[in-house]
Design a protein around this motif. Sequence first.
Motif, short mmCIF file in Angstrom:
data_model
loop_
_atom_site.label_atom_id
_atom_site.label_comp_id
_atom_site.label_asym_id
_atom_site.label_seq_id
_atom_site.Cartn_x
_atom_site.Cartn_y
_atom_site.Cartn_z
N LEU A 102 44.77 58.11 81.17
CA LEU A 102 44.09 56.96 81.75
C LEU A 102 43.20 56.35 80.68
CD1 LEU A 102 43.02 58.68 85.11
CD2 LEU A 102 45.00 57.20 84.75
N PHE A 103 43.65 55.25 80.09
CA PHE A 103 42.86 54.62 79.04
C PHE A 103 43.24 53.14 78.93
CE2 PHE A 103 46.73 56.24 77.13
CZ PHE A 103 47.13 55.28 76.22
N GLU B 50 39.10 59.89 71.56
CA GLU B 50 39.58 61.25 71.83
C GLU B 50 39.98 61.38 73.30
OE1 GLU B 50 39.91 63.97 69.72
OE2 GLU B 50 39.55 62.54 68.09
N VAL B 51 41.05 62.11 73.55
CA VAL B 51 41.51 62.28 74.93
C VAL B 51 40.48 63.07 75.73
CG1 VAL B 51 43.94 62.20 74.26
CG2 VAL B 51 42.79 64.41 74.46
N ASP B 52 40.47 62.86 77.03
CA ASP B 52 39.66 63.65 77.95
C ASP B 52 39.91 65.13 77.66
OD1 ASP B 52 38.72 65.06 80.22
OD2 ASP B 52 39.08 63.35 81.53
N ARG C 29 43.47 68.37 76.99
CA ARG C 29 43.76 69.09 75.75
C ARG C 29 44.71 70.27 75.92
NH1 ARG C 29 37.55 68.76 73.37
NH2 ARG C 29 37.56 66.47 73.10
N PRO C 30 44.71 70.98 77.05
CA PRO C 30 45.71 72.04 77.21
C PRO C 30 47.15 71.53 77.13
CG PRO C 30 43.96 72.31 78.83
CD PRO C 30 43.75 70.97 78.18
N VAL C 31 47.34 70.23 77.34
CA VAL C 31 48.70 69.66 77.35
C VAL C 31 49.01 68.95 76.04
CG1 VAL C 31 50.30 68.10 78.55
CG2 VAL C 31 48.56 69.38 79.85
N VAL C 32 48.07 68.15 75.50
CA VAL C 32 48.36 67.33 74.32
C VAL C 32 47.53 67.72 73.10
CG1 VAL C 32 49.16 65.37 75.68
CG2 VAL C 32 46.73 65.52 75.04
N GLY C 33 46.61 68.67 73.25
CA GLY C 33 45.79 69.09 72.12
C GLY C 33 44.61 68.17 71.88
N GLU C 34 43.87 68.44 70.80
CA GLU C 34 42.74 67.60 70.42
C GLU C 34 43.27 66.44 69.60
OE1 GLU C 34 39.44 69.59 68.71
OE2 GLU C 34 39.55 71.31 70.05
N THR D 156 47.68 58.54 69.78
CA THR D 156 48.55 59.53 69.15
C THR D 156 49.29 60.35 70.20
OG1 THR D 156 47.07 59.70 67.25
CG2 THR D 156 48.62 61.51 67.60
N ALA D 157 48.66 60.61 71.31
CA ALA D 157 49.24 61.48 72.34
C ALA D 157 50.27 60.77 73.21
CB ALA D 157 48.14 62.06 73.22
N TYR D 158 50.06 59.47 73.49
CA TYR D 158 50.86 58.81 74.52
C TYR D 158 51.46 57.49 74.04
CZ TYR D 158 48.29 62.09 77.52
OH TYR D 158 47.73 63.22 78.07
N HIS D 159 52.64 57.18 74.59
CA HIS D 159 53.27 55.88 74.34
C HIS D 159 52.51 54.75 75.02
CE1 HIS D 159 56.91 57.27 72.34
NE2 HIS D 159 57.08 58.19 73.27
#
Length: 597
Positions: A374-375, A383-385, A389-394, A399-402
């Motif tokens: 959600l962004f 930085e992601v919530d 982080r357990p799913v996409v890391g720090e 970087t994590a999502y399309h």
Amino acid sequence: MRWLFVLLGAAVLAAVAAVIVVLPDDPPPARVSRQAAPTPTPTATEPTPQVPEFTDVCGTYETAEKYPYAVTGYWITPQSNRCTWRKQLQEIHSVGGDTVIRIGYGLQYRAVDDEGRVLAKDGTRDSLYKDCVEDGLSCHDAAERDLRRAHPGNRVARTYVYRTDQAFGPDLFRCSEVERSVPGGKRVYYRVLAPMDGSDDATCDFTKPKPYDLIIIAGAADDSLTELLSLGDRFGIRVFPALPLAPRDPKTPIRANPDHIGTLTTLTRRILQDYGARFADRTSLGGVYQPFEVQMAASLAGNPTLEVYSQQHRIVEQELPGKPILISPYLDARRRVAFGQTPAQVAEGFKALVKTGVGIIAPQDSRGTGKVGLFWPDQRDDEVDERLRPVVGETTYGTAYHGSTRDYYREMALARDEMLRAGHEVELWANVESFEPSGDKPCAAQGTRGKTDKKRLDQAVTMAGRYVQKIVSYMWSDFMTCGSPSLEQEVMKDWDRPIAVDAIRRGRDARDGVEVRGYHLKDGTVTVTWQDGATEMVIATTGWLDEDPLEELPEGMQTAWVPFDWGQVPAGEWVRIGVRLPSGQETTEPLRVRLTT
């Protein structure tokens, strides 16, 4: 009727295009005539609460709606205690819920031993079916005996089992010569026989030797669906019972096994024949839910699970005309997995699903599983919530999502509009997940998923609410009720906090302004903030509020307009827009829009 959908679809397309990029000098909105709403207040075709309260063996229950929230539907799990059903539906209705979706059971292919006893997957006798006995024979051997009486060459080639907490009427059967109900222990078993190709011949001609599929249904003495529909009538709630879940492909478990689709079709047809005979006129029967999930992807067209959807859609049209099939596929926006999909690819998957004839597509927003974030566009480098982080890391959102949840629902809304113009009638709902990927205390007996909070749920509503006709959530039990305080308690305490889902530049009476769409906007003040300035406009004194906008919008959504001079904001700058009430409650997730010119 179809031209109304086309006209309405065009209106949706025009609005969708304006959500993120605010266009200058937008003319006043045209009023669009209403059509049948997906989530209206109760009418002649909607269940209506019958009395302020009612009393039965489970106690006294209020039917008043006290804390109407943006989410108006929830998944629920089967319950052996009927008083739990009543308690859950009262709680759901009190927070504005008008829809419940049942978790269901799966059809399973099983082996039998030399005595025709059903075996469990580990090779031992399955105790659930031990009481299915006729004339001292197992139900399998009794069915084969009856088939061979008609012709010695008949035989049971495959055996399937299906467990449920429902009871069925005589319309489940077609051929009384070989099909019947069998009381056993605390259950009632139903013995169904049909040709292996799924044709389910209604002539009941067993004089020509054939191999047959045997389906043994382990049912209940009392029907849970009858109970749920009666509660739906009491509370004004629509019920979506689950269809049988297809057996999974052993090589690719995320797909339905094509070898068993014919048998699944037979079972579905029989169950819906029974529903049609008993419940076709019940307004509390909202439709049926197909629980086999697929990922929204551009490659969906070749997935055999879509054949399941198509077959079941045709049966629903025949047996329950006017009742839609609801499906809830999931999203995966992760860049670092090979199967992550872009918003455009998901839109192609949406169109493939629509072509199967399903009536409601409620994509999981996948925030609870961490597969989508959600962004806003200007937060891609944030930085992601930490709960993700357990799913996409720090890492960062970009970087994590399309893309973000909002990107995906926007593209699906555009795809829906295209399908409406092509003559397909389909609704887009949002299934916002009311849990986190993990938690200190998991909410369910199995898995690691933990409690989320109302602030995060409000954020999910903000991101998806602009593009859908209804917002539902997976699920009530256990995720809305676990923890202290529970998410249910948080909603009850903070139900009237404003949630804004959309803001666009719109002129009115020769004045520049901003139109805000959302929940609980009455008596609010619109706040606009940018890098070098901020201003506030009281809706009641400077603008107007429409508390009953287009039927295409989710239940409870409102539209407000206030004057604002966009000329004071530099082109290309992101602007934050929120709403604050006199109580001090304000939107926890401000909208972010910008001018391009």
